[in-house]
Design a protein around this motif. Sequence first.
Motif, PDB file in Angstrom:
ATOM      1  N   ASP A  11       7.491  -8.648   7.462  1.00  0.00           N
ATOM      2  CA  ASP A  11       8.433  -9.369   8.317  1.00  0.00           C
ATOM      3  C   ASP A  11       7.754 -10.048   9.499  1.00  0.00           C
ATOM      4  O   ASP A  11       8.240 -11.068   9.999  1.00  0.00           O
ATOM      5  N   TYR A  12       6.652  -9.478   9.965  1.00  0.00           N
ATOM      6  CA  TYR A  12       5.980 -10.007  11.155  1.00  0.00           C
ATOM      7  C   TYR A  12       4.638 -10.662  10.840  1.00  0.00           C
ATOM      8  O   TYR A  12       3.808 -10.861  11.723  1.00  0.00           O
ATOM      9  N   ALA A  13       4.440 -10.958   9.561  1.00  0.00           N
ATOM     10  CA  ALA A  13       3.209 -11.649   9.150  1.00  0.00           C
ATOM     11  C   ALA A  13       3.306 -13.135   9.515  1.00  0.00           C
ATOM     12  O   ALA A  13       4.402 -13.678   9.611  1.00  0.00           O
ATOM     13  N   ALA A 100      -3.626  -4.334  -0.834  1.00  0.00           N
ATOM     14  CA  ALA A 100      -2.554  -3.791  -0.004  1.00  0.00           C
ATOM     15  C   ALA A 100      -1.687  -4.918   0.529  1.00  0.00           C
ATOM     16  O   ALA A 100      -2.188  -5.994   0.877  1.00  0.00           O
ATOM     17  N   SER A 101      -0.385  -4.670   0.592  1.00  0.00           N
ATOM     18  CA  SER A 101       0.547  -5.670   1.102  1.00  0.00           C
ATOM     19  C   SER A 101       1.772  -4.998   1.687  1.00  0.00           C
ATOM     20  O   SER A 101       2.256  -3.982   1.173  1.00  0.00           O
ATOM     21  N   ALA A 102       2.294  -5.587   2.764  1.00  0.00           N
ATOM     22  CA  ALA A 102       3.562  -5.161   3.341  1.00  0.00           C
ATOM     23  C   ALA A 102       4.674  -6.110   2.917  1.00  0.00           C
ATOM     24  O   ALA A 102       5.746  -6.127   3.515  1.00  0.00           O
ATOM     25  N   PRO A 285       0.733  -4.073  13.618  1.00  0.00           N
ATOM     26  CA  PRO A 285      -0.726  -4.097  13.450  1.00  0.00           C
ATOM     27  C   PRO A 285      -1.320  -2.711  13.229  1.00  0.00           C
ATOM     28  O   PRO A 285      -2.246  -2.552  12.427  1.00  0.00           O
ATOM     29  N   GLU A 286      -0.777  -1.685  13.900  1.00  0.00           N
ATOM     30  CA  GLU A 286      -1.272  -0.318  13.718  1.00  0.00           C
ATOM     31  C   GLU A 286      -1.051   0.142  12.280  1.00  0.00           C
ATOM     32  O   GLU A 286      -1.926   0.773  11.674  1.00  0.00           O
ATOM     33  N   ALA A 287       0.116  -0.173  11.725  1.00  0.00           N
ATOM     34  CA  ALA A 287       0.410   0.199  10.339  1.00  0.00           C
ATOM     35  C   ALA A 287      -0.503  -0.542   9.374  1.00  0.00           C
ATOM     36  O   ALA A 287      -0.994   0.044   8.396  1.00  0.00           O
TER      37      ALA A 287
END
Length: 312
Positions: A11-13, A100-102, A285-287
């Motif tokens: 969502d915040y990319a 890896a992907s969010a 960013p931490e995640a």
Amino acid sequence: MKIGLDVLGGDYAPDSTINGAIEAQKALQEGQRLVLIGDQQDTVERLKQAGADPEKFEYVHAPENIGMHEHPTKAISQKPNSSIAKGFELLKNGEIDSFASAGNTGAMLVGAVFSVKAIPGVLRPAIATNVPKIKSGYGILLDVGANADCKPEMLSQFATLGSLYMEYVYGLQNPKVGLLNIGEEEEKGNNLTISTYPLLKENKKINFIGNTEGRDLFTDAADVYVCDGFTGNVVLKLAESFYVVTLKKGFKDEFFDRFNYERYGGSPILGVNAPVIIGHGISTPEAIKNMVLLSKDMIESQIIDKIKSAFN
């Protein structure tokens, strides 16, 4: 070692993913490279704006993004230049060692199953998530969403996958496996759990300790909790709400802090031929940083080879 990261997923990319990548890169050692998959020119510019050295990263240009609400199968096939499709292409061809992907969870599952494919012998891959223990550390719960409907044989395999993950990624010898159920007695449960119980008892690859109830989940009763993906996802979403509630109530506690998804970054898809990590859509960013570091740990542990040996 090459760790693939979807820059456009979440969502915040790309702000969140790029800032997380910068922090993750600082923790990587020589020979460990982060491959950023997304709009290359935009990514390089954002790295420069953040004060990072673009030369410390590698890039694969993939300007398209698969939105959170797009149909996974259609999007993967119709958007070959999307960051997720390109990531799985690279992983399949061995050009990266993990991905890896969010971004879109469904697209990540489709890519993992149909591109990288399940390890021979694995009926269905499963998604695993961390479960905080009251005293310290974590157990894991699987499946938490890949398979809403399961057969007993699948749950038995989930137990094996979870045990291998706990042993080789978390370093826990002979992890205890519990079947998530509505009672401790062997005859309790629905058709699925009643039929699964004897399979787990006969499974020589695991340390099965019997049925476990919801109240056992955050204790030392077991290290690996097994259930169908429908039940697991309900449990996961409820557990995630604990951390949110404590924040809203102004309640600070180390145990509840460990429900924060940022701490472990993402959930691995276990049972496919390469390390694949799914991050939370709202990843910070931490995640993102911790998702990258989990990818590194999975590569270093050679968990895929361990699973292949177990199912050979």
